[in-house]
Design an enzyme around this catalytic site. Structure first.
Site, PDB file in Angstrom:
ATOM      1  NE  ARG A   1      -3.378   2.879   0.565  1.00 17.77           N
ATOM      2  CZ  ARG A   1      -4.103   3.481  -0.363  1.00 17.77           C
ATOM      3  NH1 ARG A   1      -4.229   2.945  -1.573  1.00 17.77           N
ATOM      4  NH2 ARG A   1      -4.721   4.615  -0.101  1.00 17.77           N
ATOM      5  CB  VAL A   2       1.996   3.682  -2.360  1.00 17.82           C
ATOM      6  CG1 VAL A   2       2.617   5.074  -2.384  1.00 17.82           C
ATOM      7  CG2 VAL A   2       3.046   2.617  -2.671  1.00 17.82           C
TER       8      VAL A   2
ATOM      9  CB  CYS B   1      -5.469  11.889   4.659  1.00 18.42           C
ATOM     10  SG  CYS B   1      -7.055  12.771   4.719  1.00 18.42           S
TER      11      CYS B   1
ATOM     12  CB  CYS C   1     -11.743  11.429   2.656  1.00 17.54           C
ATOM     13  SG  CYS C   1     -10.596  11.436   4.055  1.00 17.54           S
TER      14      CYS C   1
ATOM     15  CB  CYS D   1      -7.618   9.047   3.861  1.00 13.11           C
ATOM     16  SG  CYS D   1      -7.849  10.011   2.352  1.00 13.11           S
TER      17      CYS D   1
ATOM     18  NE  ARG E   1      -6.418  14.500  -5.280  1.00 13.17           N
ATOM     19  CZ  ARG E   1      -7.572  15.079  -4.903  1.00 13.17           C
ATOM     20  NH1 ARG E   1      -8.300  14.519  -3.962  1.00 13.17           N
ATOM     21  NH2 ARG E   1      -7.987  16.182  -5.482  1.00 13.17           N
TER      22      ARG E   1
ATOM     23  CB  THR F   1     -11.809  17.212  -3.705  1.00 15.51           C
ATOM     24  OG1 THR F   1     -12.166  16.044  -4.465  1.00 15.51           O
ATOM     25  CG2 THR F   1     -12.305  17.040  -2.280  1.00 15.51           C
TER      26      THR F   1
ATOM     27  CG  ASP G   1      -2.616  12.430  -7.744  1.00 18.96           C
ATOM     28  OD1 ASP G   1      -1.591  12.693  -7.083  1.00 18.96           O
ATOM     29  OD2 ASP G   1      -3.123  11.298  -7.777  1.00 18.96           O
TER      30      ASP G   1
ATOM     31  NE  ARG H   1      -1.016  11.315  -4.738  1.00 20.14           N
ATOM     32  CZ  ARG H   1      -1.967  10.475  -4.364  1.00 20.14           C
ATOM     33  NH1 ARG H   1      -1.851   9.802  -3.226  1.00 20.14           N
ATOM     34  NH2 ARG H   1      -3.037  10.283  -5.131  1.00 20.14           N
TER      35      ARG H   1
ATOM     36  CB  THR I   1      -3.966   1.575  -5.546  1.00 20.94           C
ATOM     37  OG1 THR I   1      -4.266   2.943  -5.812  1.00 20.94           O
ATOM     38  CG2 THR I   1      -3.672   0.848  -6.847  1.00 20.94           C
TER      39      THR I   1
END
Length: 217
Positions: free
Chosen positions: A58-59, A63, A74, A76, A102, A123, A135, A137, A158
């Site tokens: 998991r990446v 949050c 959310c 998260c 994000r 959002t 996003d 990232r 994901t």
């Protein structure tokens, strides 16, 4: 993000309410956001290597509103703890990026949340109004951490195709494992925006029309 040097790496053993993990901190600088954290469980049915089954991974980006202050808008917090439970049972690694919103940062995220409150923007549209990429990232540091742990093949927990592509472009073979959290009354709008405007793979909203956010990115 282009890495100009290798990070410092510190490791220890961390005892948690979900069991014992190997804990790593990869530090590229003096600021907290320059760190990438890993919790690794080398036991379980699919450990870090040693089987034909790629380990779970998991990446997750920070949050703080949900993970610290327990906001309910959310998924998260639920994704984080569901992932930890799966990794504890089956083996694997959780990689934690210290970048909220994000990757846009906590300040910009807060501006976006306020636009949601005052102007009714989701959002995606709030970020567009602020001129912020949805996003931004980048995953080179995540890939470095995975390779440091000997992982060139993962089953990634994901729903975000962009995350899959972002990690795979750094030489990691990625198989997707769905990590869907059922919506609540509070989180339904947020999750619908993820699915219909950001391309996240959420079966709950499958078939709904995909729109485009206001503005450009």
């Amino acid at each position: 993000m282009t890495m100009q040097h290798e990070p410092r790496v510190a490791s220890t053993t961390l005892r948690t309410s979900r069991g014992e993990f190997n804990f790593f901190c990869f530090s590229w600088g003096e600021h907290e956001e320059d760190n990438v954290l890993c919790l690794a469980n080398r036991s379980g049915t699919a450990n870090l290597g040693g089987t034909d089954l790629a380990p779970l991974c998991r990446v997750q980006s920070a949050c703080y509103t949900a993970e610290i202050f327990q906001s309910v808008d959310c998924d998260c917090h639920e994704q984080l703890h569901t992932s930890l439970a799966m990794i504890r049972e089956h083996g694997g690694v959780l990689v934690y990026m210290l970048c909220d919103g994000r990757g846009a940062g906590l300040f910009n995220k807060t501006l976006g949340l306020e636009l949601g409150r005052t102007d009714g923007l989701d959002t995606s549209d709030a970020y567009a109004r602020l001129g912020i990429p949805q996003d931004p990232r980048e995953y080179s540091r995540v890939a470095f951490a995975l390779k440091h742990l000997g992982l060139l093949r993962i089953r990634l927990l994901t729903n975000n195709p962009r995350k899959i592509d972002g990690i795979a472009q750094h030489g990691i073979t990625v198989e997707r494992c769905a990590l869907e959290i059922a919506s609540t009354r509070e989180s339904e709008s947020y999750l619908r925006t993820k699915a219909t405007k950001m391309g996240h793979l959420l079966s709950e909203f499958e078939g709904e029309e995909i729109g485009r956010p206001e503005g450009t990115f």
